[in-house]
Write a protein that holds these residues in place. Structure first.
Motif, PDB file in Angstrom:
ATOM      1  N   LEU A  90       0.831  -1.203   0.000  1.00  0.00           N
ATOM      2  CA  LEU A  90       0.000   0.000   0.000  1.00  0.00           C
ATOM      3  C   LEU A  90       0.868   1.257   0.000  1.00  0.00           C
ATOM      4  O   LEU A  90       2.024   1.213   0.433  1.00  0.00           O
ATOM      5  N   PRO A  91       0.307   2.392  -0.444  1.00  0.00           N
ATOM      6  CA  PRO A  91       1.092   3.627  -0.448  1.00  0.00           C
ATOM      7  C   PRO A  91       1.525   4.081   0.945  1.00  0.00           C
ATOM      8  O   PRO A  91       2.547   4.724   1.104  1.00  0.00           O
ATOM      9  N   PRO A  98      -6.146  10.488   9.743  1.00  0.00           N
ATOM     10  CA  PRO A  98      -6.957  10.885  10.898  1.00  0.00           C
ATOM     11  C   PRO A  98      -6.219  11.789  11.881  1.00  0.00           C
ATOM     12  O   PRO A  98      -6.819  12.631  12.513  1.00  0.00           O
ATOM     13  N   LEU A  99      -4.907  11.632  11.989  1.00  0.00           N
ATOM     14  CA  LEU A  99      -4.171  12.346  13.037  1.00  0.00           C
ATOM     15  C   LEU A  99      -3.207  13.404  12.533  1.00  0.00           C
ATOM     16  O   LEU A  99      -2.945  14.385  13.219  1.00  0.00           O
ATOM     17  N   THR A 100      -2.660  13.227  11.352  1.00  0.00           N
ATOM     18  CA  THR A 100      -1.613  14.101  10.848  1.00  0.00           C
ATOM     19  C   THR A 100      -2.198  15.136   9.888  1.00  0.00           C
ATOM     20  O   THR A 100      -2.947  14.783   8.988  1.00  0.00           O
ATOM     21  N   PRO A 101      -1.846  16.407  10.059  1.00  0.00           N
ATOM     22  CA  PRO A 101      -2.304  17.414   9.091  1.00  0.00           C
ATOM     23  C   PRO A 101      -1.804  17.068   7.684  1.00  0.00           C
ATOM     24  O   PRO A 101      -0.663  16.616   7.514  1.00  0.00           O
ATOM     25  N   ILE A 105       2.175  15.367   5.622  1.00  0.00           N
ATOM     26  CA  ILE A 105       2.286  13.981   5.157  1.00  0.00           C
ATOM     27  C   ILE A 105       3.146  13.936   3.903  1.00  0.00           C
ATOM     28  O   ILE A 105       2.914  14.680   2.953  1.00  0.00           O
ATOM     29  N   LYS A 106       4.121  13.057   3.901  1.00  0.00           N
ATOM     30  CA  LYS A 106       4.967  12.875   2.726  1.00  0.00           C
ATOM     31  C   LYS A 106       4.252  11.954   1.740  1.00  0.00           C
ATOM     32  O   LYS A 106       3.691  10.928   2.138  1.00  0.00           O
ATOM     33  N   PRO A 107       4.257  12.309   0.450  1.00  0.00           N
ATOM     34  CA  PRO A 107       3.636  11.424  -0.533  1.00  0.00           C
ATOM     35  C   PRO A 107       4.402  10.111  -0.627  1.00  0.00           C
ATOM     36  O   PRO A 107       5.589  10.044  -0.271  1.00  0.00           O
ATOM     37  N   PRO A 108       3.743   9.064  -1.094  1.00  0.00           N
ATOM     38  CA  PRO A 108       4.434   7.773  -1.216  1.00  0.00           C
ATOM     39  C   PRO A 108       5.527   7.824  -2.288  1.00  0.00           C
ATOM     40  O   PRO A 108       5.537   8.709  -3.153  1.00  0.00           O
ATOM     41  N   SER A 129      -3.516  10.250  -8.673  1.00  0.00           N
ATOM     42  CA  SER A 129      -4.764   9.739  -8.088  1.00  0.00           C
ATOM     43  C   SER A 129      -4.689   9.676  -6.568  1.00  0.00           C
ATOM     44  O   SER A 129      -5.714   9.621  -5.900  1.00  0.00           O
ATOM     45  N   LEU A 130      -3.486   9.698  -6.025  1.00  0.00           N
ATOM     46  CA  LEU A 130      -3.283   9.643  -4.575  1.00  0.00           C
ATOM     47  C   LEU A 130      -3.051  11.028  -3.971  1.00  0.00           C
ATOM     48  O   LEU A 130      -2.598  11.136  -2.829  1.00  0.00           O
ATOM     49  N   SER A 131      -3.390  12.057  -4.717  1.00  0.00           N
ATOM     50  CA  SER A 131      -3.212  13.416  -4.208  1.00  0.00           C
ATOM     51  C   SER A 131      -4.019  13.603  -2.922  1.00  0.00           C
ATOM     52  O   SER A 131      -5.131  13.113  -2.786  1.00  0.00           O
TER      53      SER A 131
END
Length: 136
Positions: A90-91, A98-101, A105-108, A129-131
């Motif tokens: 998974l990415p 739920p917890l991190t702004p 978050i670093k993209p995969p 698509s994972l934006s």
């Protein structure tokens, strides 16, 4: 799956539960989307849901964790599945939403860096698509 996905989106349906076990392949190698028990019509609600709405967290779009869904949320789930098919995982190990702004978050990692048989163009399409931003 493009044809079937196009049919249900044209009908104004948001699936909300797309994950690998909801996709079947028939004898003609057509992909069939199942498990519409969480589906809603786009015209039936204002798309604001309770944060504890059901769905598989590994495939849920960031906005779903905030209680907002759209057909783009389903596209995110399909992107997670494409990433998993191309890389073997998974990415994200755990969904950070739920917890991190979002801006922290670093993209995969791009799929073509993990699996060289994936072209950079396909890798970038999957990442798009994972934006984390629904409008992208």
């Amino acid at each position: 799956m493009g044809g079937y996905y196009h049919i249900y989106t044209k009908q104004g349906i948001i699936h909300r539960g797309i994950q690998p076990k909801a996709i079947l392949i028939n004898k003609d190698n057509n992909f069939l989307l199942t498990s519409f028990d969480l589906a809603i019509l786009t015209s039936s609600i204002d798309h604001r849901l309770l944060p504890q709405q059901p769905g598989s967290q590994n495939y849920m779009a960031p906005e779903q964790f905030r209680g907002s869904v759209s057909q783009k949320s389903d596209q995110y789930a399909l992107g997670c599945i494409a990433y998993e098919l191309c890389t073997g995982h998974l990415p994200f190990d755990e969904p950070p939403f739920p917890l991190t702004p979002i801006d922290q978050i670093k993209p995969p990692i791009a799929p073509h860096f993990i699996n060289p048989s994936v072209t950079p163009q396909v890798g970038y399409a999957i990442l798009k698509s994972l934006s984390f931003k629904q409008k992208q």
